[in-house]
Write a protein that holds these residues in place. Sequence first.
Motif, PDB file in Angstrom:
ATOM      1  N   LEU A 190     103.160  28.369 109.745  1.00 12.01           N
ATOM      2  CA  LEU A 190     102.915  29.813 109.692  1.00 12.01           C
ATOM      3  C   LEU A 190     103.282  30.377 108.324  1.00 12.01           C
ATOM      4  CD1 LEU A 190     102.112  32.439 111.149  1.00 12.01           C
ATOM      5  CD2 LEU A 190     104.494  32.647 111.856  1.00 12.01           C
ATOM      6  N   ALA A 191     104.384  29.918 107.764  1.00 10.07           N
ATOM      7  CA  ALA A 191     104.796  30.400 106.443  1.00 10.07           C
ATOM      8  C   ALA A 191     103.746  30.034 105.382  1.00 10.07           C
ATOM      9  CB  ALA A 191     106.155  29.818 106.067  1.00 10.07           C
ATOM     10  N   VAL A 192     103.225  28.818 105.459  1.00 11.92           N
ATOM     11  CA  VAL A 192     102.184  28.397 104.516  1.00 11.92           C
ATOM     12  C   VAL A 192     100.924  29.245 104.727  1.00 11.92           C
ATOM     13  CG1 VAL A 192     100.623  26.492 103.932  1.00 11.92           C
ATOM     14  CG2 VAL A 192     103.067  26.084 104.192  1.00 11.92           C
ATOM     15  N   ALA A 193     100.595  29.545 105.961  1.00  7.84           N
ATOM     16  CA  ALA A 193      99.418  30.374 106.245  1.00  7.84           C
ATOM     17  C   ALA A 193      99.587  31.776 105.680  1.00  7.84           C
ATOM     18  CB  ALA A 193      99.177  30.431 107.749  1.00  7.84           C
ATOM     19  N   VAL A 194     100.784  32.334 105.802  1.00  3.50           N
ATOM     20  CA  VAL A 194     101.031  33.677 105.256  1.00  3.50           C
ATOM     21  C   VAL A 194     100.865  33.670 103.737  1.00  3.50           C
ATOM     22  CG1 VAL A 194     102.836  35.408 104.885  1.00  3.50           C
ATOM     23  CG2 VAL A 194     102.464  34.465 107.163  1.00  3.50           C
ATOM     24  N   VAL A 195     101.412  32.656 103.085  1.00  5.05           N
ATOM     25  CA  VAL A 195     101.271  32.565 101.625  1.00  5.05           C
ATOM     26  C   VAL A 195      99.800  32.414 101.241  1.00  5.05           C
ATOM     27  CG1 VAL A 195     101.799  31.136  99.605  1.00  5.05           C
ATOM     28  CG2 VAL A 195     103.595  31.688 101.254  1.00  5.05           C
ATOM     29  N   ALA A 196      99.077  31.591 101.970  1.00  5.79           N
ATOM     30  CA  ALA A 196      97.653  31.411 101.674  1.00  5.79           C
ATOM     31  C   ALA A 196      96.880  32.708 101.878  1.00  5.79           C
ATOM     32  CB  ALA A 196      97.076  30.297 102.542  1.00  5.79           C
ATOM     33  N   LEU A 197      97.226  33.461 102.910  1.00  4.52           N
ATOM     34  CA  LEU A 197      96.563  34.750 103.129  1.00  4.52           C
ATOM     35  C   LEU A 197      96.891  35.735 102.020  1.00  4.52           C
ATOM     36  CD1 LEU A 197      96.941  35.192 106.982  1.00  4.52           C
ATOM     37  CD2 LEU A 197      94.814  34.915 105.705  1.00  4.52           C
ATOM     38  N   LEU A 198      98.136  35.722 101.562  1.00  3.74           N
ATOM     39  CA  LEU A 198      98.504  36.615 100.458  1.00  3.74           C
ATOM     40  C   LEU A 198      97.763  36.258  99.174  1.00  3.74           C
ATOM     41  CD1 LEU A 198     102.338  36.986 101.061  1.00  3.74           C
ATOM     42  CD2 LEU A 198     100.575  38.722 101.403  1.00  3.74           C
ATOM     43  N   LEU A 199      97.439  34.979  99.022  1.00  2.00           N
ATOM     44  CA  LEU A 199      96.666  34.537  97.863  1.00  2.00           C
ATOM     45  C   LEU A 199      95.162  34.682  98.090  1.00  2.00           C
ATOM     46  CD1 LEU A 199      98.723  31.352  96.933  1.00  2.00           C
ATOM     47  CD2 LEU A 199      98.740  33.585  95.796  1.00  2.00           C
ATOM     48  N   ARG A 200      94.792  35.282  99.207  1.00  3.76           N
ATOM     49  CA  ARG A 200      93.398  35.572  99.568  1.00  3.76           C
ATOM     50  C   ARG A 200      92.538  34.319  99.706  1.00  3.76           C
ATOM     51  NH1 ARG A 200      92.601  41.030  99.658  1.00  3.76           N
ATOM     52  NH2 ARG A 200      94.064  42.247  98.439  1.00  3.76           N
ATOM     53  N   ALA A 201      93.105  33.318 100.316  1.00  5.49           N
ATOM     54  CA  ALA A 201      92.339  32.099 100.579  1.00  5.49           C
ATOM     55  C   ALA A 201      91.381  32.354 101.743  1.00  5.49           C
ATOM     56  CB  ALA A 201      93.287  30.957 100.935  1.00  5.49           C
ATOM     57  N   PRO A 202      90.250  31.644 101.785  1.00  7.33           N
ATOM     58  CA  PRO A 202      89.337  31.770 102.925  1.00  7.33           C
ATOM     59  C   PRO A 202      90.032  31.341 104.222  1.00  7.33           C
ATOM     60  CG  PRO A 202      88.286  30.608 101.121  1.00  7.33           C
ATOM     61  CD  PRO A 202      89.722  30.768 100.751  1.00  7.33           C
ATOM     62  N   PHE A 203      89.580  31.898 105.332  1.00  2.94           N
ATOM     63  CA  PHE A 203      90.252  31.664 106.609  1.00  2.94           C
ATOM     64  C   PHE A 203      90.320  30.186 106.964  1.00  2.94           C
ATOM     65  CE2 PHE A 203      90.288  31.409 111.271  1.00  2.94           C
ATOM     66  CZ  PHE A 203      91.509  32.026 111.492  1.00  2.94           C
ATOM     67  N   ILE A 204      89.243  29.454 106.757  1.00  8.28           N
ATOM     68  CA  ILE A 204      89.248  28.030 107.105  1.00  8.28           C
ATOM     69  C   ILE A 204      90.276  27.275 106.269  1.00  8.28           C
ATOM     70  CG2 ILE A 204      87.361  27.392 105.552  1.00  8.28           C
ATOM     71  CD1 ILE A 204      87.954  25.962 109.047  1.00  8.28           C
ATOM     72  N   VAL A 205      90.452  27.666 105.023  1.00  2.79           N
ATOM     73  CA  VAL A 205      91.460  27.037 104.164  1.00  2.79           C
ATOM     74  C   VAL A 205      92.855  27.345 104.693  1.00  2.79           C
ATOM     75  CG1 VAL A 205      92.428  26.990 101.831  1.00  2.79           C
ATOM     76  CG2 VAL A 205      89.955  27.050 102.155  1.00  2.79           C
ATOM     77  N   VAL A 206      93.066  28.573 105.133  1.00  2.83           N
ATOM     78  CA  VAL A 206      94.362  28.965 105.700  1.00  2.83           C
ATOM     79  C   VAL A 206      94.677  28.106 106.918  1.00  2.83           C
ATOM     80  CG1 VAL A 206      95.611  30.848 106.841  1.00  2.83           C
ATOM     81  CG2 VAL A 206      94.205  31.324 104.833  1.00  2.83           C
ATOM     82  N   VAL A 207      93.732  27.964 107.811  1.00  4.76           N
ATOM     83  CA  VAL A 207      93.943  27.171 109.029  1.00  4.76           C
ATOM     84  C   VAL A 207      94.219  25.715 108.688  1.00  4.76           C
ATOM     85  CG1 VAL A 207      92.825  26.337 111.136  1.00  4.76           C
ATOM     86  CG2 VAL A 207      92.564  28.723 110.461  1.00  4.76           C
ATOM     87  N   ILE A 208      93.456  25.158 107.775  1.00  4.24           N
ATOM     88  CA  ILE A 208      93.640  23.746 107.399  1.00  4.24           C
ATOM     89  C   ILE A 208      94.999  23.540 106.741  1.00  4.24           C
ATOM     90  CG2 ILE A 208      92.808  21.942 105.841  1.00  4.24           C
ATOM     91  CD1 ILE A 208      89.960  22.943 106.494  1.00  4.24           C
ATOM     92  N   LEU A 209      95.380  24.435 105.821  1.00  4.00           N
ATOM     93  CA  LEU A 209      96.693  24.302 105.171  1.00  4.00           C
ATOM     94  C   LEU A 209      97.831  24.372 106.176  1.00  4.00           C
ATOM     95  CD1 LEU A 209      96.216  26.430 101.931  1.00  4.00           C
ATOM     96  CD2 LEU A 209      96.524  23.954 102.096  1.00  4.00           C
ATOM     97  N   ALA A 210      97.747  25.307 107.115  1.00  3.38           N
ATOM     98  CA  ALA A 210      98.801  25.428 108.125  1.00  3.38           C
ATOM     99  C   ALA A 210      98.871  24.185 109.002  1.00  3.38           C
ATOM    100  CB  ALA A 210      98.562  26.672 108.978  1.00  3.38           C
ATOM    101  N   ALA A 211      97.718  23.686 109.409  1.00  3.34           N
ATOM    102  CA  ALA A 211      97.695  22.499 110.271  1.00  3.34           C
ATOM    103  C   ALA A 211      98.212  21.267 109.538  1.00  3.34           C
ATOM    104  CB  ALA A 211      96.273  22.256 110.776  1.00  3.34           C
ATOM    105  N   VAL A 212      97.796  21.100 108.301  1.00  2.00           N
ATOM    106  CA  VAL A 212      98.250  19.942 107.520  1.00  2.00           C
ATOM    107  C   VAL A 212      99.754  20.023 107.274  1.00  2.00           C
ATOM    108  CG1 VAL A 212      98.107  18.856 105.233  1.00  2.00           C
ATOM    109  CG2 VAL A 212      96.023  19.444 106.471  1.00  2.00           C
ATOM    110  N   THR A 213     100.257  21.211 106.974  1.00  2.00           N
ATOM    111  CA  THR A 213     101.701  21.377 106.757  1.00  2.00           C
ATOM    112  C   THR A 213     102.482  20.989 108.001  1.00  2.00           C
ATOM    113  OG1 THR A 213     101.309  23.152 105.181  1.00  2.00           O
ATOM    114  CG2 THR A 213     103.503  23.028 106.175  1.00  2.00           C
ATOM    115  N   ALA A 214     102.073  21.526 109.151  1.00  2.00           N
ATOM    116  CA  ALA A 214     102.778  21.206 110.399  1.00  2.00           C
ATOM    117  C   ALA A 214     102.672  19.717 110.722  1.00  2.00           C
ATOM    118  CB  ALA A 214     102.217  22.049 111.542  1.00  2.00           C
ATOM    119  N   ALA A 215     101.490  19.137 110.509  1.00  4.13           N
ATOM    120  CA  ALA A 215     101.312  17.710 110.810  1.00  4.13           C
ATOM    121  C   ALA A 215     102.175  16.834 109.916  1.00  4.13           C
ATOM    122  CB  ALA A 215      99.844  17.335 110.658  1.00  4.13           C
TER     123      ALA A 215
END
Length: 103
Positions: free
Chosen positions: A70-95
């Motif tokens: 979730l923290a990685v997703a928030v940072v990605a959203l603040l950097l205005r990343a596309p939604f699919i990138v946000v989801v992938i980054l969050a999933a990869v981080t947790a995994a």
Amino acid sequence: MSAWVAVLTASVVAFAFKVAGYTVPPRFLEQPRVLRVTEMLPAALLASLVVLQTFSTGSHLALDARAAGLAVAVVALLLRAPFIVVVILAAVTAALLRIAGWP
């Protein structure tokens, strides 16, 4: 009571609430307070679901890989990343954290 009775009862109650919503007079829905609440309600419900799914396990609070995702997703959203990138980054981080042995 069987599960089907509970499901059917909940369905009837939900349908009754939906039908009752159509009977609300328009002048009530146009009041400023009601407009403010209806504008903020979806965001509040979504935020509560995210917090509940991220920080709870059963009936206990938990701080695990989901919180880091979730923290990685928030940072990605603040950097205005596309939604699919946000989801992938969050999933990869947790995994990766779970593979590394973090709960």
